[in-house]
Design an enzyme around this catalytic site. Sequence first.
Site, PDB file in Angstrom:
ATOM      1  CB  SER A  65       9.336   4.204 -50.633  1.00 44.30           C
ATOM      2  OG  SER A  65      10.325   3.440 -50.759  1.00 44.30           O
ATOM      3  CG  HIS A  70      13.518  -6.730 -40.998  1.00 49.50           C
ATOM      4  ND1 HIS A  70      13.209  -7.462 -42.025  1.00 49.50           N
ATOM      5  CD2 HIS A  70      13.836  -5.404 -41.425  1.00 49.50           C
ATOM      6  CE1 HIS A  70      13.151  -6.754 -43.048  1.00 49.50           C
ATOM      7  NE2 HIS A  70      13.494  -5.439 -42.531  1.00 49.50           N
ATOM      8  CB  CYS A  85       8.730   9.120 -52.621  1.00 45.95           C
ATOM      9  SG  CYS A  85       9.829   8.014 -53.040  1.00 45.95           S
TER      10      CYS A  85
END
Length: 123
Positions: A65, A70, A85
Amino acid sequence: MEYSTYGRHIAVDVWGVDFDILNDAESLRHMMTEAADKCMAKVLSVRSESFDPNGCTIVLLLSESHLSIHTYPEKRFAAIDCYTCGQKADPQAAIDFLVEQLMPEKTYAKKLIRGIGEIEVVE
């Protein structure tokens, strides 16, 4: 081959991180790649963007995934998330490594178990 929908998604906010660490996209890229290795995930690609006057976003596309950060250096804040996953890759290992490296004063984390309608999972 049949794939499981089971996954773990961890989001963590870190506060009180050094400005220079959060504004150094190149160092963060290396840190993120190492975090992916620590959680046993396969990195497919890395994309980073630095912003003016400061801050950056780094996203690792994983076979399992993604892992992202940020940063808001002026606020000494970063938002990090890792979703994997399956049961092989452990997003907690990536998050733990990043928190250890960033040395925040405070952390706030949320963990979601996803895709559990398919199977019963015991954590």
